[in-house]
Design an enzyme around this catalytic site. Structure first.
Site, PDB file in Angstrom:
ATOM      1  N   HIS A 355       0.782  -1.228   0.000  1.00 21.42           N
ATOM      2  CA  HIS A 355       0.000   0.000   0.000  1.00 21.42           C
ATOM      3  C   HIS A 355       0.815   1.280   0.000  1.00 21.42           C
ATOM      4  CE1 HIS A 355      -4.236  -1.157   0.308  1.00 21.42           C
ATOM      5  NE2 HIS A 355      -3.765  -2.265   0.858  1.00 21.42           N
ATOM      6  N   LYS A 542      -8.689  14.095   3.475  1.00 21.07           N
ATOM      7  CA  LYS A 542      -7.839  12.916   3.521  1.00 21.07           C
ATOM      8  C   LYS A 542      -6.977  13.056   4.764  1.00 21.07           C
ATOM      9  CE  LYS A 542      -6.233  14.040  -0.633  1.00 21.07           C
ATOM     10  NZ  LYS A 542      -6.257  12.751  -1.283  1.00 21.07           N
ATOM     11  N   ARG A 543      -6.257  12.008   5.148  1.00 23.79           N
ATOM     12  CA  ARG A 543      -5.373  12.158   6.282  1.00 23.79           C
ATOM     13  C   ARG A 543      -4.354  13.278   6.024  1.00 23.79           C
ATOM     14  NH1 ARG A 543      -5.661   8.487  10.733  1.00 23.79           N
ATOM     15  NH2 ARG A 543      -3.782   9.569  11.385  1.00 23.79           N
ATOM     16  N   LYS A 548       0.837  14.373   0.910  1.00 27.27           N
ATOM     17  CA  LYS A 548      -0.460  14.694   0.301  1.00 27.27           C
ATOM     18  C   LYS A 548      -0.590  16.196   0.002  1.00 27.27           C
ATOM     19  CE  LYS A 548      -2.975  10.781   2.427  1.00 27.27           C
ATOM     20  NZ  LYS A 548      -3.741  10.160   1.320  1.00 27.27           N
ATOM     21  N   THR A 650      -8.273   6.698  -2.927  1.00 26.28           N
ATOM     22  CA  THR A 650      -9.640   6.230  -3.199  1.00 26.28           C
ATOM     23  C   THR A 650     -10.621   7.386  -3.005  1.00 26.28           C
ATOM     24  OG1 THR A 650      -9.711   5.401  -0.933  1.00 26.28           O
ATOM     25  CG2 THR A 650      -9.342   3.776  -2.693  1.00 26.28           C
ATOM     26  N   LYS A 654     -14.211   8.625  -5.091  1.00 21.32           N
ATOM     27  CA  LYS A 654     -15.506   9.024  -4.510  1.00 21.32           C
ATOM     28  C   LYS A 654     -15.961  10.361  -5.083  1.00 21.32           C
ATOM     29  CE  LYS A 654     -13.892   6.933  -0.232  1.00 21.32           C
ATOM     30  NZ  LYS A 654     -13.176   7.266   1.007  1.00 21.32           N
TER      31      LYS A 654
HETATM   32  C1  LIG Z   1     -11.914   7.356   1.303  1.00 18.33           C
HETATM   33  C2  LIG Z   1     -11.456   7.809   2.614  1.00 18.33           C
HETATM   34  C3  LIG Z   1     -10.098   8.050   2.835  1.00 18.33           C
HETATM   35  C4  LIG Z   1      -9.046   7.918   1.753  1.00 18.33           C
HETATM   36  O1  LIG Z   1      -8.852   9.170   1.135  1.00 18.33           O
HETATM   37  P1  LIG Z   1      -7.582   9.462   0.208  1.00 18.33           P
HETATM   38  O2  LIG Z   1      -7.876  10.799  -0.375  1.00 18.33           O
HETATM   39  O3  LIG Z   1      -7.566   8.384  -0.838  1.00 18.33           O
HETATM   40  O4  LIG Z   1      -6.389   9.441   1.069  1.00 18.33           O
HETATM   41  C5  LIG Z   1      -9.706   8.487   4.086  1.00 18.33           C
HETATM   42  N1  LIG Z   1     -10.597   8.671   5.078  1.00 18.33           N
HETATM   43  C6  LIG Z   1     -11.912   8.453   4.889  1.00 18.33           C
HETATM   44  C7  LIG Z   1     -12.856   8.689   6.017  1.00 18.33           C
HETATM   45  C8  LIG Z   1     -12.390   8.011   3.661  1.00 18.33           C
HETATM   46  O5  LIG Z   1     -13.699   7.775   3.501  1.00 18.33           O
END
Ligand SMILES: *Cc1c(COP(=O)(O)O)cnc(C)c1O
Length: 808
Positions: A355, A542-543, A548, A650, A654
């Site tokens: 990952h 995102k985190r 990032k 991911t 979304k």
């Molecule tokens: C989808 C999701 C992530 C992943 O987000 P990235 O932008 O791909 O890092 C992180 N936290 C939550 C709550 C999510 O639903």
């Protein structure tokens, strides 16, 4: 096919309330009714789960075991009702009983047993495995405390414990009769008996692993799999009579270990702590899981010699890597197999998903710690390492490559190399990431065993992330193309045909507008912030991590703000920048960036020049349920990681599925988004992976950019000065220009800054042409089908697991 009619649901809920709380519907609180709903649905799913397992056993079907230290499940009530096909009936029944379904759904705590993308991926795959009727189970730890709740106090993150089990445990079915014992520490005693060498672990600390099962219903099927969460209990209450036998202290050790092992999820994303408790968690969950699988296999087949024919174990990153030596241990010590036979079975059972390429996220354990906590597992791992190294020496005849591929080197156990040695498959999670694994991170190993390395691009549960959370858009899609996309995500492509239809584009625009209003109302209620639904909703959630590059987003907003100071008419369209991110509690720089975002938001809020033009909001406590409210309302998706660093992403998927347009770098799955969208349907910018590498080779000097580019100069100076709250961010300024026990501007923010500003400018210009914008938005939705988890899971099933699945 439906599990319940409205009437049956009403009756079931009424009697559940009676039996569980001794209350009628009129007397019951929302929380009690929520619990009753969960119990009624759990009963229905448990029944289906029993049928599914019976059928798997009867058909002697190969089963998939998905091991992950994280499952970021979020809420379950609406999701389960949706998959069972009873969401309208449930809402109606609750209405009849005097409850608001929406309020009840909102009351459910998120099951936050994960940090971010990796944990959410596991949750999405559970849904697809059930829906595609694959006999499967997920395995993890039943943490008492999930990912912390984030509060913002005076602009800074404060962490609060996430006690999710109060109401959340209604979904769990404990199975104490299926408990397993897991042993830690002690010493090994070896003896010969009957021509066999026996090894027993003496004086070990023992913890009881008790399964708590969560049923996972599929969509449009009765197939129901289970997520097995292991809870830790002490074997027996401490017995004072042990005192005289000198066993009292061992018993209290057992109890202390049981207390802590399943207590809390490690809140680090893309970073390893290297703490002994973490290693204990990993072995606890892996050992209980493998014992449980082996026990069931033995009960069904009477032998473990065909284990690999009937079981496949997918491990989500290296966190469950101990499955490899643990399965070896069971096959050799418990089943009496030879090393070679056990190795053949193990290496035909385990598959590994990588990952991350970040060095600080690759797991490495000190040999002495490993050996002390897991003496027998150490012996086996050392033997795996010895044989693997011999193979590498014979293949490479190159000490440098032998060192690189070693499982144990210099007193350190390297978990990724263990997975490569003991796994039958190694996959990355996007085309770019998998290529980087083969050409860079695992270059040598992939030269030796090229057939092991493959790619499966990540996917998301499109029923949750589109149909369930965005009913308006689901309605439009169904009107235009029918509901086939729910089982065939690629059917979304049919939407492309409507790109020239003004009427459709107008409906799409109205849907986004309504969703923005709903989200504005939600945010107002949650944290009091006022969002203008007429402004662009430009989102980065995102985190929080330097790679990032939330800070790049911030630098651009500061530049905009400064332009507005010079020319109050520089911005025509009001622009709202939304951020949501948790920082690992020990990640000081990430916390500083959160503080900075809030300082900037405060500055802008208090500057009359920005009124109706510019707004920044930090959304507190980003989590699955917040993402579910946010995605349908988002217009711009910020995916701006340094090229080569984001394995897939991911969140990007979304957003795309809900019609947001991406401002992004060619990183992770953005590359494949670009493949289907083209330059004309997203806003790409920035250095490519190879250019990043070249720049680093040349020697990157961010100070030159600071000296040369007046915009960068002024923006960075503002960091040092700070804003109206008087907090200086000279530490971040210094980090970008000089570094701080790390290279200056390690993630190349300044190198990409001008290109990023330009991409934002192109985006804002495109927004001024609503027809064009909505056409692009429609293309994004239409082409997002490839990012459905159903597609990803079908690929795993076909190419890695070799199990059949439902095709539709
Ligand atoms: C989808 C999701 C992530 C992943 O987000 P990235 O932008 O791909 O890092 C992180 N936290 C939550 C709550 C999510 O639903």
């Amino acid at each position: 096919m439906t599990a319940f009619t409205t009437n049956q649901l009403e009756e079931a809920l009424t009697s559940k309330l009676m039996v569980n709380f001794g209350k009628t519907a009129e007397e019951a609180s929302d929380a009690e009714m929520l619990r009753a709903c969960a119990l009624v649905l759990r009963d229905a799913m448990a029944l289906r789960g029993v049928e599914t397992r019976k059928e798997t056993k009867r058909g002697e079907k190969r089963m998939v075991h998905y091991l992950s230290l994280e499952f970021l499940m979020g809420r379950s009530l609406q999701k389960n009702a949706y998959n069972l096909g009873i969401l309208p009936q449930l809402k109606e029944a609750l209405g009849h009983l005097g409850f608001q379904a929406g309020d009840l759904f909102e009351l459910e705590p998120d099951a936050g047993l994960g940090n971010g993308g990796l944990g959410r991926l596991a949750a999405c795959y559970l849904d697809s495995m059930s829906t595609l009727e694959i006999p499967a189970a997920g395995y993890s730890i039943c943490y008492d405390l999930g990912i912390f709740k984030q509060k913002i106090v005076e602009g800074q993150q404060v962490e609060l414990p996430d006690n999710w089990k109060g109401i959340g445990s209604a979904w769990l079915l404990p199975k104490p009769e299926e408990a397993q014992q897991v042993h830690f520490g002690g010493t090994l005693r070896e003896f010969w008996d009957n021509g066999h060498l026996h090894i027993v672990q003496e004086g070990a600390t023992t913890v009881l692993a008790v399964p708590c099962d969560m049923e996972i219903a599929g969509y449009d099927t009765r197939h129901t799999n289970v997520l097995r969460l292991w809870d830790a209990k002490s074997l027996k209450p401490v017995d004072m009579s042990l005192y005289s036998k000198g066993e009292y202290f061992k018993a209290t050790e057992d109890e202390a270990m049981a207390e802590v092992i399943a207590k809390v999820l490690y809140p680090d994303d893309n970073h390893v702590e290297g703490k002994s408790l973490r290693l204990k968690q990993q072995y606890f969950f892996v050992s209980a899981t493998i014992q449980s699988i082996a026990e069931k296999h033995l009960a069904a087949y009477g032998t473990l010699t065909n284990f690999h024919e009937k079981n496949v174990i997918q491990i989500n990153d290296t966190h469950p890597a101990l499955v490899i030596p643990e399965l070896m241990r069971i096959l050799i010590d418990d089943a009496g197999m030879s090393w070679d036979q056990a190795w053949d079975i193990t290496t035909h059972s385990v598959a590994y998903t990588n990952h991350t390429v970040l060095a600080e996220a690759l797991e490495k354990w000190p040999q002495d710690l490993f050996q002390r906590i897991l003496p027998r597992i150490w012996q086996i791992t050392a033997e795996i390492a010895r044989r693997w190294q011999e193979k590498c020496e014979n293949f490479f005849h190159d000490p440098e490559k032998v060192r690189d591929t070693a499982v144990v080197w210099d007193g350190v156990v390297r978990m990724a190399n263990l997975c490569i040695a003991g796994g039958m498959s190694v996959n990355g999670v996007s085309a770019l990431h998998s290529r980087i694994l083969k050409t860079d991170v695992f270059k040598n190993a992939s030269e030796m065993e090229p057939e092991k390395f493959t790619n499966v691009t990540n996917g998301i549960d499109h029923r949750r992330w589109l149909a369930e959370i965005n009913p308006r858009l689901d309605g439009l899609i169904c009107d235009l193309t029918g509901g086939a996309y729910l089982m065939q995500p690629q059917a979304l492509r049919k939407l492309d045909a409507f790109a020239g239809d003004r009427d459709v584009l107008l409906r799409l625009a109205r849907i986004k507008q309504e969703n923005k209003k709903d989200f504005a109302a939600y945010v107002k209620k949650q944290q009091g912030a006022v969002l203008d639904p007429e402004s662009i909703f430009d989102v980065q959630v995102k985190r929080l991590h330097e790679y990032k590059r939330q800070l790049l987003n911030v630098l651009h907003i500061i530049a905009l703000y400064q332009r507005l100071q010079d020319d109050p008419n520089a911005i025509v369209r009001p622009h709202t920048f939304l951020f949501g991110a948790k920082a690992a509690p020990g990640y000081a720089v990430a916390k500083r960036i959160i503080h900075l975002i809030n300082s900037l938001a405060d500055q802008i809020d208090h500057d009359p020049v920005c009124k109706g033009k510019l707004k920044v909001v930090f959304l507190e406590n980003y989590r699955v349920s917040l993402a579910e409210h946010l995605m349908p309302a988002s217009e711009v998706s910020q995916q701006i990681s340094t090229a080569g660093k984001e394995a897939s992403g991911t969140g990007n998927m979304k957003f795309m599925m809900n019609g947001a347009l991406t401002v992004g770098t060619l990183d992770g799955a953005n590359v494949e988004m670009h493949d289907v969208l083209g330059d004309e349907n997203m806003f790409l910018f920035g250095l490519h992976t190879d250019e990043v590498a070249a720049l680093r080779r040349e020697g990157y000097v961010p100070q030159r950019l600071y000296n040369r580019d007046p915009v960068i100069h002024r923006v960075l100076d503002a960091l040092k000065t700070g804003f109206r709250d008087g907090v200086s961010y000279d530490d971040l300024y210094g980090r970008l220009l000089f570094g701080d026990r790390c290279p200056a501007d390690e993630y190349l923010l300044l190198a990409d800054f001008a290109a990023y500003c330009d991409a934002e400018k192109r985006m804002a210009a495109a927004y001024e042409d609503p027809v064009k914008w909505n056409e692009m938005s429609l293309h994004n939705i239409a082409r997002s089908g490839v990012f459905a988890a159903d597609r990803a899971v079908a690929e795993y099933a076909e190419r890695i697991w070799h199990v059949p699945y439902r095709r539709s």
